[in-house]
Design an enzyme around this catalytic site. Structure first.
Site, PDB file in Angstrom:
ATOM      1  N   LYS A  66       3.085  -0.137   7.043  1.00 43.62           N
ATOM      2  CA  LYS A  66       2.991   1.310   6.807  1.00 43.62           C
ATOM      3  C   LYS A  66       1.553   1.822   6.848  1.00 43.62           C
ATOM      4  O   LYS A  66       1.306   2.958   7.225  1.00 43.62           O
ATOM      5  CB  LYS A  66       3.634   1.668   5.459  1.00 43.62           C
ATOM      6  CG  LYS A  66       5.141   1.543   5.499  1.00 43.62           C
ATOM      7  CD  LYS A  66       5.795   1.993   4.212  1.00 43.62           C
ATOM      8  CE  LYS A  66       7.298   1.810   4.345  1.00 43.62           C
ATOM      9  NZ  LYS A  66       8.049   2.561   3.348  1.00 43.62           N
ATOM     10  N   GLY A 139       3.041  -1.907  -3.844  1.00 43.10           N
ATOM     11  CA  GLY A 139       3.324  -2.286  -2.453  1.00 43.10           C
ATOM     12  C   GLY A 139       3.330  -1.077  -1.529  1.00 43.10           C
ATOM     13  O   GLY A 139       2.807  -0.011  -1.877  1.00 43.10           O
ATOM     14  N   GLY A 140       3.967  -1.257  -0.381  1.00 43.80           N
ATOM     15  CA  GLY A 140       3.918  -0.263   0.698  1.00 43.80           C
ATOM     16  C   GLY A 140       4.422   1.120   0.320  1.00 43.80           C
ATOM     17  O   GLY A 140       3.909   2.131   0.801  1.00 43.80           O
TER      18      GLY A 140
HETATM   19  P1  ATR Z   1       3.534  -5.345   0.467  1.00 50.38           P
HETATM   20  O1  ATR Z   1       2.795  -5.833  -0.769  1.00 50.38           O
HETATM   21  O2  ATR Z   1       3.334  -6.222   1.658  1.00 50.38           O
HETATM   22  O3  ATR Z   1       3.342  -3.898   0.747  1.00 50.38           O
HETATM   23  P2  ATR Z   1       6.028  -4.749  -0.721  1.00 50.38           P
HETATM   24  O4  ATR Z   1       7.357  -5.412  -0.590  1.00 50.38           O
HETATM   25  O5  ATR Z   1       5.916  -3.308  -0.425  1.00 50.38           O
HETATM   26  O6  ATR Z   1       5.046  -5.594   0.157  1.00 50.38           O
HETATM   27  O7  ATR Z   1       5.434  -4.990  -2.183  1.00 50.38           O
HETATM   28  C1  ATR Z   1       5.758  -6.022  -2.951  1.00 50.38           C
HETATM   29  C2  ATR Z   1       5.456  -5.625  -4.384  1.00 50.38           C
HETATM   30  O8  ATR Z   1       6.256  -6.452  -5.237  1.00 50.38           O
HETATM   31  C3  ATR Z   1       4.022  -5.871  -4.770  1.00 50.38           C
HETATM   32  O9  ATR Z   1       3.649  -4.944  -5.761  1.00 50.38           O
HETATM   33  C4  ATR Z   1       4.094  -7.286  -5.354  1.00 50.38           C
HETATM   34  O10 ATR Z   1       3.083  -7.611  -6.248  1.00 50.38           O
HETATM   35  P3  ATR Z   1       1.733  -8.319  -5.723  1.00 50.38           P
HETATM   36  O11 ATR Z   1       0.876  -7.202  -5.205  1.00 50.38           O
HETATM   37  O12 ATR Z   1       1.173  -8.978  -6.906  1.00 50.38           O
HETATM   38  O13 ATR Z   1       2.143  -9.276  -4.644  1.00 50.38           O
HETATM   39  C5  ATR Z   1       5.387  -7.193  -6.084  1.00 50.38           C
HETATM   40  N1  ATR Z   1       5.973  -8.510  -6.353  1.00 50.38           N
HETATM   41  C6  ATR Z   1       6.589  -9.331  -5.473  1.00 50.38           C
HETATM   42  N2  ATR Z   1       7.028 -10.446  -6.094  1.00 50.38           N
HETATM   43  C7  ATR Z   1       6.695 -10.321  -7.407  1.00 50.38           C
HETATM   44  C8  ATR Z   1       6.881 -11.129  -8.580  1.00 50.38           C
HETATM   45  N3  ATR Z   1       7.515 -12.297  -8.516  1.00 50.38           N
HETATM   46  N4  ATR Z   1       6.423 -10.661  -9.753  1.00 50.38           N
HETATM   47  C9  ATR Z   1       5.784  -9.477  -9.825  1.00 50.38           C
HETATM   48  N5  ATR Z   1       5.577  -8.654  -8.768  1.00 50.38           N
HETATM   49  C10 ATR Z   1       6.029  -9.064  -7.566  1.00 50.38           C
END
Ligand code: ATR
Length: 277
Positions: A66, A139-140
């Site tokens: 994005k 995230g995104g």
């Molecule tokens: P992207 O980070 O590539 O934009 P997303 O799916 O839009 O992908 O975002 C994932 C979100 O879920 C992020 O905020 C991520 O946290 P991190 O920035 O620390 O990676 C969060 N997330 C994913 N798995 C997680 C977990 N097991 N515990 C807490 N937060 C998690």
């Protein structure tokens, strides 16, 4: 054939093709088709070229592209600019324009939300004014959520597992407060999960909200719509808090995208709801 598509990585889970193809059929855009394509960052430039060459008429962009798509576009609409995040693309007068319909879709959903047991909701803007909104994840889609809620007068408290990502968002939205992951604010009215935790059935967010048991005025909102009820929402329901999943926001952002491409505002009918069930 007029080709539309959604790009992302992963992309298998995307329900956008189902929804948009349903509307294309319903509104008799018989020469249109909507596909999904898994791409890598290095493919972005070529995909935008396909739009320039009219091989693709409209495109949705999902995680993790994005933001990464922006350097390849000629212009951004105000929502994409404010959030530095694009989920919809089309060519307008030889310019490739990036739009953001996530915030619009979310805002529409909030506006439509009117709990049946409440008479206080004359206007959601009033309701959000001065309310404390605790957002989980950076995230995104999170910038779109923050932008919409700030516009409606909410105070944002943001927490992300990786704190630096939350701090990056503070550059875009200086008014937000940041909290360490695992903690919760003293006062909050709404909690929104924008993380991917809960996409898998057994995943759980390890923050203890048990203190608000029986508080029917607190809203727990999960952007995830598949599964329909994540553990985050299930626990809130059992505590008797208000809950909402991401289904309507997903549909509303798709409605705006479809409108941008075709000038048709698709209605939400039983058929499209069934596709998401
Ligand atoms: P992207 O980070 O590539 O934009 P997303 O799916 O839009 O992908 O975002 C994932 C979100 O879920 C992020 O905020 C991520 O946290 P991190 O920035 O620390 O990676 C969060 N997330 C994913 N798995 C997680 C977990 N097991 N515990 C807490 N937060 C998690």
């Amino acid at each position: 054939m007029k080709k539309y598509l959604v790009i992302g990585n992963p992309i298998e889970h995307s329900l956008s093709p189902l929804i948009h193809n349903y509307w294309m059929k319903k509104y008799r855009l018989i020469d249109s088709v909507y596909e999904k394509r898994k791409v890598e960052e290095k493919d972005l430039e070529n995909i935008v070229k396909e739009i320039r060459d009219d091989e693709i008429i409209g495109m949705n962009v999902t995680v993790p592209f994005k933001q990464l798509i922006i350097p390849f576009l000629d212009e951004l609409d105000i929502f994409a600019k404010n959030t530095q995040s694009v989920n919809t693309v089309k060519k307008v007068k030889n310019k490739i324009v990036g739009y953001n319909t996530d915030g619009l879709g979310f805002g529409q959903t909030i506006d439509d939300f009117c709990p049946q047991d409440s008479s206080m909701l004359e206007s959601i803007d009033l309701i959000l004014d001065g309310k404390n909104i605790f957002i989980l994840g950076a995230g995104g889609v999170t910038p779109s959520i923050i932008s919409t809620l700030e516009h409606k007068g909410g105070n944002i408290i943001l927490s992300n597992r990786t704190k630096s990502k939350a701090e990056e968002l503070k550059i875009l939205f200086p008014k937000i407060k940041i909290l360490d992951w695992g903690k919760k604010p003293k006062n909050y009215d709404i909690v929104i999960n924008t993380t991917s935790v809960g996409l898998k059935k057994d995943e759980k967010i390890n923050i203890d909200f048990s203190g608000c048991s029986g508080d029917k005025n607190k809203l727990f909102y999960d952007l995830i719509y598949n599964p329909k009820e994540t553990n985050f929402l299930k626990e809130a329901r059992l505590r008797e808090n208000k809950t909402m999943n991401g289904q309507m926001m997903f549909l509303n952002q798709a409605i705006y995208a479809f409108y941008y491409w075709t000038n048709i505002t698709p209605e939400i009918d039983d058929g499209v709801i069934k596709l998401l069930d």
